[in-house]
Design a protein around this motif. Sequence first.
Motif, PDB file in Angstrom:
ATOM      1  N   TRP A  18       0.834  -1.204   0.000  1.00 14.33           N
ATOM      2  CA  TRP A  18       0.000   0.000   0.000  1.00 14.33           C
ATOM      3  C   TRP A  18       0.869   1.254   0.000  1.00 14.33           C
ATOM      4  CZ3 TRP A  18      -4.591  -0.734  -1.548  1.00 14.33           C
ATOM      5  CH2 TRP A  18      -5.383  -1.798  -1.118  1.00 14.33           C
ATOM      6  N   GLY A  19       2.025   1.165   0.669  1.00 13.08           N
ATOM      7  CA  GLY A  19       2.889   2.330   0.787  1.00 13.08           C
ATOM      8  C   GLY A  19       3.487   2.813  -0.517  1.00 13.08           C
ATOM      9  N   TRP A  22       0.820   4.932  -4.018  1.00  7.73           N
ATOM     10  CA  TRP A  22       0.668   6.335  -4.388  1.00  7.73           C
ATOM     11  C   TRP A  22       1.418   6.637  -5.687  1.00  7.73           C
ATOM     12  CZ3 TRP A  22       4.695   9.658  -5.172  1.00  7.73           C
ATOM     13  CH2 TRP A  22       5.940   9.300  -4.655  1.00  7.73           C
ATOM     14  N   VAL A  91       1.422  13.330   0.009  1.00 11.15           N
ATOM     15  CA  VAL A  91       1.390  11.896   0.308  1.00 11.15           C
ATOM     16  C   VAL A  91       1.546  11.655   1.803  1.00 11.15           C
ATOM     17  CG1 VAL A  91       2.564   9.686  -0.041  1.00 11.15           C
ATOM     18  CG2 VAL A  91       2.269  11.264  -1.969  1.00 11.15           C
ATOM     19  N   LEU A  95      -1.073   9.607   4.308  1.00 14.29           N
ATOM     20  CA  LEU A  95      -0.692   8.433   5.084  1.00 14.29           C
ATOM     21  C   LEU A  95      -0.963   8.622   6.570  1.00 14.29           C
ATOM     22  CD1 LEU A  95       2.678   7.667   3.288  1.00 14.29           C
ATOM     23  CD2 LEU A  95       0.664   6.194   3.273  1.00 14.29           C
ATOM     24  N   GLU A 246       2.804   0.735   6.150  1.00 10.35           N
ATOM     25  CA  GLU A 246       2.533   1.564   4.975  1.00 10.35           C
ATOM     26  C   GLU A 246       3.098   2.962   5.155  1.00 10.35           C
ATOM     27  OE1 GLU A 246      -1.246   3.401   2.466  1.00 10.35           O
ATOM     28  OE2 GLU A 246      -1.595   1.978   4.094  1.00 10.35           O
ATOM     29  N   GLY A 250       5.661   4.477   2.633  1.00 13.59           N
ATOM     30  CA  GLY A 250       5.107   5.626   1.915  1.00 13.59           C
ATOM     31  C   GLY A 250       5.888   6.902   2.155  1.00 13.59           C
ATOM     32  N   THR A 253       9.381   6.557   0.377  1.00 10.60           N
ATOM     33  CA  THR A 253       9.325   6.667  -1.080  1.00 10.60           C
ATOM     34  C   THR A 253       8.882   8.060  -1.524  1.00 10.60           C
ATOM     35  OG1 THR A 253       7.086   5.701  -1.042  1.00 10.60           O
ATOM     36  CG2 THR A 253       8.940   4.214  -1.481  1.00 10.60           C
ATOM     37  N   ALA A 254       8.009   8.705  -0.740  1.00  3.14           N
ATOM     38  CA  ALA A 254       7.594  10.069  -1.075  1.00  3.14           C
ATOM     39  C   ALA A 254       8.767  11.030  -0.964  1.00  3.14           C
ATOM     40  CB  ALA A 254       6.457  10.517  -0.161  1.00  3.14           C
TER      41      ALA A 254
END
Length: 288
Positions: A18-19, A22, A91, A95, A246, A250, A253-254
């Motif tokens: 899920w993470g 986006w 993002v 989250l 997540e 997330g 990676t964001a």
Amino acid sequence: MRNALGPSLAVVIGGALWGVLWIPFRMMAERGVDGAWGGFFTYVVMAVVLAPLLWHRGGAWRGEWRMTVLGGLFTGTAFSLYAISLNHTEVVRVLLLFYVTPVWSTLIGVAFLGERATLSRIAALALGLGGLMVVFGVGARFPLPENFGDWLALFSGFCWSVGSVFLFSARVPRVLQQMSAFVAGALAVSAAAIWLGVAAAPVAALGLAWPVVLLTAALALPAIFLTLWPANLLSPARLGVLLMSEVLVGVATAAWLAGEPFGPREMIGTALIIAAGLVEVLGKPGKV
């Protein structure tokens, strides 16, 4: 007590998937297909994949089908709102506002499922919320939603908590039916958002976005399975805390791909969130 190790690991892996979801949703937006439309086309692909399997297992709807359907619809609604919110705010905010989830889940679990608010669960919630506060920035007030995307993300977390209660109450795993109801709920909410004019029609851009739509569906299907199967076996509070993986993936990676902030404050906050998950898993639960 049921063995919770396997389902717990599945949730952590599913949360990690899920993470990164986006990324394809943002890729679709860059190609002119906004969140509601991107989600709609993704759910159509997922429905096409699930339909023959569901037809083959049609008789499996007997039994606790009402809880199964309600759980799938609420969690699908949560995912649709989550996907739409990604194009209306940062993002990181999506989250973290979604992950007020453990608060909703614990309140629902104590009020309706007979769970005990044990010391370990209270500590896990304190650590998790503390991590969210640190990432947002400690100030004079709790970081409330500031825009449309923030509110969608917050309500998404609430819908997820309600859906996980229904799934846990069903007791007997019917993952295929839950996934089908999940997709149906997500489709319905995305269609409603399109009808309300939340996203512009992407007629000209759809050809460019189809490969990304297929990629999104390929990531989402295993993520859904690794989330819904454990939701039948773990309490909503534990599920919500473990899904905080997540947040870690997330946020990282964001920061890496979208240039969103990930400095010492974010590192400390995510460390607290990891600690929350460890306390929840290692602590003796009131009712798992």
